[in-house]
Design an enzyme around this catalytic site. Structure first.
Site, short mmCIF file in Angstrom:
data_model
loop_
_atom_site.label_atom_id
_atom_site.label_comp_id
_atom_site.label_asym_id
_atom_site.label_seq_id
_atom_site.Cartn_x
_atom_site.Cartn_y
_atom_site.Cartn_z
CG ASP A 13 27.16 37.91 38.21
OD1 ASP A 13 27.16 36.70 37.94
OD2 ASP A 13 28.20 38.60 38.28
CE LYS A 16 22.60 35.76 32.22
NZ LYS A 16 23.32 36.68 33.14
CG ASN A 38 32.38 31.97 31.17
OD1 ASN A 38 31.57 31.11 30.85
ND2 ASN A 38 32.68 32.98 30.36
CB ALA A 39 27.71 30.85 32.91
N GLY A 40 27.70 31.27 36.10
CA GLY A 40 27.25 30.66 37.34
C GLY A 40 25.81 31.06 37.56
CG HIS A 41 23.12 30.76 34.77
ND1 HIS A 41 22.84 30.32 33.51
CD2 HIS A 41 23.78 31.93 34.61
CE1 HIS A 41 23.33 31.18 32.62
NE2 HIS A 41 23.91 32.15 33.27
CB THR A 128 35.61 33.07 35.51
OG1 THR A 128 35.73 32.50 34.20
CG2 THR A 128 34.53 34.13 35.51
CD GLN A 218 29.40 34.53 30.23
OE1 GLN A 218 29.14 34.31 29.06
NE2 GLN A 218 29.65 33.56 31.07
CB THR A 294 32.01 31.16 38.46
OG1 THR A 294 30.76 31.00 37.78
CG2 THR A 294 33.03 30.24 37.83
N GLY A 296 33.52 33.21 43.64
CA GLY A 296 33.37 33.69 45.02
C GLY A 296 33.88 35.12 45.21
NE ARG A 299 28.15 38.36 41.43
CZ ARG A 299 27.12 37.58 41.74
NH1 ARG A 299 26.08 38.06 42.38
NH2 ARG A 299 27.14 36.31 41.41
CB VAL A 408 10.30 40.99 45.85
CG1 VAL A 408 9.87 42.18 45.02
CG2 VAL A 408 9.22 39.94 45.92
P1 IMP Z 1 36.01 35.14 31.28
O1 IMP Z 1 34.65 34.99 30.69
O2 IMP Z 1 36.32 34.12 32.35
O3 IMP Z 1 37.07 35.22 30.23
O4 IMP Z 1 36.06 36.56 32.03
C1 IMP Z 1 36.00 37.79 31.33
C2 IMP Z 1 35.17 38.80 32.11
O5 IMP Z 1 33.82 38.39 32.14
C3 IMP Z 1 35.59 38.97 33.57
O6 IMP Z 1 35.38 40.31 33.94
C4 IMP Z 1 34.64 38.07 34.32
O7 IMP Z 1 34.48 38.46 35.66
C5 IMP Z 1 33.37 38.28 33.50
N1 IMP Z 1 32.43 37.16 33.57
C6 IMP Z 1 32.51 35.99 32.90
N2 IMP Z 1 31.46 35.22 33.21
C7 IMP Z 1 30.69 35.92 34.06
C8 IMP Z 1 29.43 35.66 34.69
O8 IMP Z 1 28.80 34.62 34.52
N3 IMP Z 1 28.97 36.66 35.49
C9 IMP Z 1 29.62 37.84 35.67
N4 IMP Z 1 30.79 38.12 35.09
C10 IMP Z 1 31.32 37.17 34.29
#
Ligand code: IMP
Length: 419
Positions: A13, A16, A38-41, A128, A218, A294, A296, A299, A408
């Site tokens: 987060d 990127k 799991n990524a949320g860009h 996630t 990540q 991803t 909500g 953080r 910024v």
């Molecule tokens: P997983 O990747 O869903 O198995 O989650 C494992 C850990 O990585 C957890 O703490 C998630 O919150 C964190 N995580 C996975 N993907 C992201 C991301 O894109 N941004 C921030 N944290 C992530």
């Protein structure tokens, strides 16, 4: 010609997606090499917000090749939904290339993850819930399904029946073979036009002297080997992972760019030495809109951690840094930067490698006055308040890396160049 790797230096987060979108103006291809949905860009264009999970962030720019390499785990349903959602907003997504060797996230992976998280109870990872861990576990255990398997009825039938039998034996999961077989065959038919040998494609682009960005997902501290294990994701998130996640040699990488937020956030469980519990943490969360793209989830927020940055410089071989969201700190009267940890009465400057140490480490801070001015409209580095420039200099000194780009404000497409 340049082959640039962009990685997160914290717990993900860092912004990127936005950095890659900005840099992708000048490149021919954007490549994902690890992680999954799991990524949320997040990329903001004018008043529109786009969140990418599997499609590389370069998709917003026409004629860029968007490549998903073998190191990514692909949930076909998520990918197809993302493609359709982008198309419905006028983005063509006709330059997408998907590795036939990428592993598939199956419905039972999400279920297994749910069961395992429940079993861990207080030690849960806080994932996630996208089935990422079990999908990578199957890959390593050599029983995963790959994208190419969806294109071959016989192979799919054989691998799927084996997997369903296995998970029925282990966890009593009872899925209908026929239903899942038909569903995944259909996904295969829909994805077929994107499937290719992405290693060959990327190496050919390199031979043609094209410019390529490898977009990490990540962040460094979530790397399965180098992060805060076990509170990590299940892939290697550091720059070196590009080679295995695509099929290119390390000699081909020209530059590694790290992305760091001007403070620190973490979502999910696990150690976080500079976490702020209380009002300032809430200010950062609200001003920085720190809610997971991803899931909500809110953080966790904390001060900038220079020990982590130094570590990220080391394990990624960072050449330069992009600092994001500086404006979030605009209203703080005092700002702290962690420059070391106190551990067992000693001051340490290198990131320790064991879980107990992270939990016992106390951050050692350098404190400075805030700038208390709006930086969101600044157009040049020189226009920043003096205190803000001092803050950036301090980050450079502590981390041992130069900040070259700065963001910024989320709605601003341009990043400020430094130096
Ligand atoms: P997983 O990747 O869903 O198995 O989650 C494992 C850990 O990585 C957890 O703490 C998630 O919150 C964190 N995580 C996975 N993907 C992201 C991301 O894109 N941004 C921030 N944290 C992530």
């Amino acid at each position: 010609m340049s082959n640039l790797v962009v990685v997160g230096t914290q717990w993900g987060d860092e912004g990127k997606g936005r950095v890659v979108d900005f840099l992708s103006k000048k490149v021919d291809a954007v490549v994902r090499f690890q992680g999954g949905s799991n990524a949320g860009h997040t990329v903001v264009v004018g008043s529109e917000k786009f969140v990418f999970h599997l499609v590389p962030s370069g998709a917003l720019r026409a004629r860029k090749k968007c490549i998903v390499g073998n190191g990514v785990v692909v949930d076909p349903q998520d990918l197809l939904e993302e493609i359709k959602s982008l198309q419905s907003r006028g983005i063509k997504v006709d330059n997408l290339y998907l590795s036939g060797s990428a592993h598939i996230v199956m419905p039972y992976h999400r279920k297994i993850e749910e069961i395992e998280e429940k079993r861990r109870d207080k030690q849960k990872i806080g994932t996630t819930r996208r089935g990422i861990g079990p999908a990578y576990a199957d890959k390593i255990a050599r029983k995963g399904l790959r994208v190419a398997d969806l294109l071959d009825k016989k192979v799919l039938a054989q691998k799927l029946s084996m997997a369903l039998k296995f998970w029925k034996d282990v966890y009593g999961l009872d899925y209908s073979f026929d239903k899942m077989f038909e569903e995944y065959l259909k996904y295969g038919r829909e994805l077929k036009k994107y499937v290719t040998d992405t290693s060959l494609l990327v190496n050919q682009l390199m031979q043609e002297n094209k410019n390529i960005i490898f977009e990490g997902a990540q962040g460094t501290l979530l790397d399965v080997d180098h992060g805060t294990y076990p509170y990590v994701t299940s892939s290697n998130t550091i720059s070196g992972s590009v080679c295995a996640g695509i099929g290119i040699g390390p000699t081909k990488i020209d530059k590694v760019l790290g992305v760091a937020k001007a403070y620190t956030t973490r979502v999910g469980e696990g150690p976080f030495p500079t976490e702020i519990r209380g009002k300032i943490g809430e200010i950062l969360r609200e001003r920085g809109k720190e809610y997971g793209a991803t899931t909500g989830r809110a953080r966790r927020c904390g001060w900038f951690d220079g020990v982590i940055l130094r570590y990220a410089v080391r394990v990624n071989g960072l050449d330069e840094l992009v600092l994001t969201k500086l404006d979030v700190l605009d209203k703080l009267e005092r700002i702290k930067i962690c420059v070391g940890y106190k551990y067992k009465e000693k001051i340490i400057e290198d990131f320790p490698f064991q879980l107990n140490a992270w939990e016992e480490c106390e951050p050692v801070y350098k404190e400075m006055e805030g700038w208390m001015k709006d930086t969101s409209k600044v157009n040049r580095y020189e226009e920043l308040p003096e205190q803000a420039r001092k803050y950036i200099n301090m980050i450079e000194r502590v981390g041992g890396v130069f900040v070259r780009l700065l963001s910024v404000a989320p709605e601003r497409e341009e990043l400020l160049t430094i130096g």
